[in-house]
Design an enzyme around this catalytic site. Structure first.
Site, PDB file in Angstrom:
ATOM      1  N   ASN A   9      74.106  45.230  73.685  1.00  0.00           N
ATOM      2  CA  ASN A   9      74.130  46.176  74.802  1.00  0.00           C
ATOM      3  C   ASN A   9      73.168  45.640  75.855  1.00  0.00           C
ATOM      4  O   ASN A   9      71.956  45.754  75.696  1.00  0.00           O
ATOM      5  CB  ASN A   9      73.692  47.564  74.295  1.00  0.00           C
ATOM      6  CG  ASN A   9      73.483  48.546  75.430  1.00  0.00           C
ATOM      7  OD1 ASN A   9      73.918  48.308  76.558  1.00  0.00           O
ATOM      8  ND2 ASN A   9      72.823  49.660  75.130  1.00  0.00           N
ATOM      9  N   LYS A  11      72.632  46.657  78.787  1.00  0.00           N
ATOM     10  CA  LYS A  11      72.078  47.685  79.693  1.00  0.00           C
ATOM     11  C   LYS A  11      72.184  47.194  81.142  1.00  0.00           C
ATOM     12  O   LYS A  11      73.151  46.498  81.473  1.00  0.00           O
ATOM     13  CB  LYS A  11      70.645  48.041  79.272  1.00  0.00           C
ATOM     14  CG  LYS A  11      70.571  48.377  77.778  1.00  0.00           C
ATOM     15  CD  LYS A  11      69.288  48.998  77.341  1.00  0.00           C
ATOM     16  CE  LYS A  11      69.353  49.268  75.848  1.00  0.00           C
ATOM     17  NZ  LYS A  11      68.204  50.016  75.346  1.00  0.00           N
ATOM     18  N   HIS A  94      75.387  56.666  74.734  1.00  0.00           N
ATOM     19  CA  HIS A  94      74.083  56.030  74.474  1.00  0.00           C
ATOM     20  C   HIS A  94      72.978  57.012  74.864  1.00  0.00           C
ATOM     21  O   HIS A  94      73.124  57.781  75.823  1.00  0.00           O
ATOM     22  CB  HIS A  94      73.966  54.726  75.275  1.00  0.00           C
ATOM     23  CG  HIS A  94      72.749  53.945  74.904  1.00  0.00           C
ATOM     24  ND1 HIS A  94      71.507  54.239  75.401  1.00  0.00           N
ATOM     25  CD2 HIS A  94      72.583  52.901  74.052  1.00  0.00           C
ATOM     26  CE1 HIS A  94      70.623  53.405  74.868  1.00  0.00           C
ATOM     27  NE2 HIS A  94      71.247  52.591  74.049  1.00  0.00           N
ATOM     28  N   GLU A  96      70.363  56.688  76.481  1.00  0.00           N
ATOM     29  CA  GLU A  96      69.922  56.612  77.882  1.00  0.00           C
ATOM     30  C   GLU A  96      70.898  57.354  78.797  1.00  0.00           C
ATOM     31  O   GLU A  96      70.485  57.982  79.781  1.00  0.00           O
ATOM     32  CB  GLU A  96      69.759  55.136  78.286  1.00  0.00           C
ATOM     33  CG  GLU A  96      68.524  54.528  77.618  1.00  0.00           C
ATOM     34  CD  GLU A  96      68.614  53.045  77.333  1.00  0.00           C
ATOM     35  OE1 GLU A  96      69.475  52.344  77.892  1.00  0.00           O
ATOM     36  OE2 GLU A  96      67.794  52.569  76.511  1.00  0.00           O
ATOM     37  N   GLU A 166      70.969  55.242  66.506  1.00  0.00           N
ATOM     38  CA  GLU A 166      69.818  54.684  67.226  1.00  0.00           C
ATOM     39  C   GLU A 166      68.749  55.758  67.403  1.00  0.00           C
ATOM     40  O   GLU A 166      68.860  56.600  68.306  1.00  0.00           O
ATOM     41  CB  GLU A 166      70.248  54.197  68.612  1.00  0.00           C
ATOM     42  CG  GLU A 166      71.329  53.134  68.574  1.00  0.00           C
ATOM     43  CD  GLU A 166      71.364  52.326  69.852  1.00  0.00           C
ATOM     44  OE1 GLU A 166      71.235  51.106  69.762  1.00  0.00           O
ATOM     45  OE2 GLU A 166      71.488  52.913  70.938  1.00  0.00           O
ATOM     46  N   GLY A 172      63.864  49.935  72.321  1.00  0.00           N
ATOM     47  CA  GLY A 172      63.058  49.220  73.311  1.00  0.00           C
ATOM     48  C   GLY A 172      61.559  49.366  73.108  1.00  0.00           C
ATOM     49  O   GLY A 172      60.772  49.018  73.982  1.00  0.00           O
ATOM     50  N   SER A 213      65.284  48.150  68.416  1.00  0.00           N
ATOM     51  CA  SER A 213      64.375  47.028  68.167  1.00  0.00           C
ATOM     52  C   SER A 213      64.859  46.099  67.047  1.00  0.00           C
ATOM     53  O   SER A 213      64.056  45.609  66.248  1.00  0.00           O
ATOM     54  CB  SER A 213      62.951  47.541  67.897  1.00  0.00           C
ATOM     55  OG  SER A 213      62.486  48.281  69.017  1.00  0.00           O
TER      56      SER A 213
END
Ligand code: PGA
Length: 250
Positions: A9, A11, A94, A96, A166, A172, A213
């Protein structure tokens, strides 16, 4: 037997030109790795260029989002039929998108339905926040996300989806969930509710990735867990080390 699946991904990283340069560096090495499905999910404007550079490669292409509607007045959105000439996958929900763009569980369900109707494989993301994790709410929250995402699906539709677990606190941050923790949550919060909804056989057929991560050095440990079928990789998918990461997954 579920084939491992590693998806990158990207991003909001890499221009189309940067994407082409990067993929030209790594695609031949990725093509040599057997026993694993691989995809990259670039920003939407880079998708056609990425699909072109990857034509003839085993590496698939995914989008990072689609609209839950087929067309119309949805400024800034991209419809499923705009990506189908280039993509096999699409990331849906996702964290985000959920946190910064207001994506609701009901939209995740609608987007996944639209993706399936267009022959795309949705990668449906679920995962709890640190506060929810520390409050012991992980199983109820994540299983609720799963039930909402798959509401009204047939077993056949469900079996065509990929899920990415996730934990938001691991994305991250360099703070990955332990293998036992991730595998246990995937089993209790995802595989068990899927079995309740669609039966054990379907629940066993669905591929579930871990994300948060993931790196070259920890992927093999995640893959050793029977309930983890691959990874959705952010930061580590942007560098040439992605090849080693994928190789270490099999
Ligand atoms: P990360 O991101 O690998 O950089 O933690 C994972 C993701 O958000 O999909």
């Amino acid at each position: 037997m579920r084939t491992p699946f590693i998806a990158g991904n990207w991003k909001m990283n890499k221009t189309a030109a940067e994407a082409v340069t990067f993929l030209n560096e790594i695609k031949d090495a990725l093509d040599k790795i057997e026993g694993v499905d691989i995809a990259v999910c670039p920003p939407s404007i880079a998708i056609p260029a990425v699909a072109e550079v990857l034509s003839g490669s085993k590496v698939g292409v995914g989008a990072q989002n689609i609209c839950g509607a087929e067309s119309g007045a949805f400024t800034g959105e991209i419809a499923a039929n705009m990506i189908t000439p280039f993509c096999q996958y699409v990331i849906i929900g996702h964290s985000e998108r959920r946190a910064y763009f207001g994506v609701l569980d009901s939209w995740v369900n609608q987007k996944a339905k639209v993706a399936l109707a267009h022959g795309l494989t949705p990668i449906i993301c679920v995962g709890e926040s640190l506060e929810q994790n520390e409050a012991g709410e992980t199983v109820s929250f994540v299983s609720g996300q799963v039930k909402a995402a798959f509401d009204g699906f047939t077993a056949e539709q469900a079996a065509s989806c990929v899920i990415a677990y996730e934990p938001i606190w691991a994305i991250g941050t360099g703070k990955s969930a332990s293998v036992e923790q991730a595998g246990g949550i995937i089993h209790d919060s995802i595989r068990v509710p899927l079995a309740e909804m669609f039966g054990e056989e379907t629940a066993q057929a669905i591929r579930i990735q871990y994300g948060g991560s993931v790196k070259e050095g920890n992927i093999a440990a995640y893959m050793s867990h029977p309930d983890i079928d691959g990874a959705l990789v952010g930061g580590a998918a942007l560098k040439a080390g992605f090849v080693e990461l994928v190789a270490n997954a099999v």
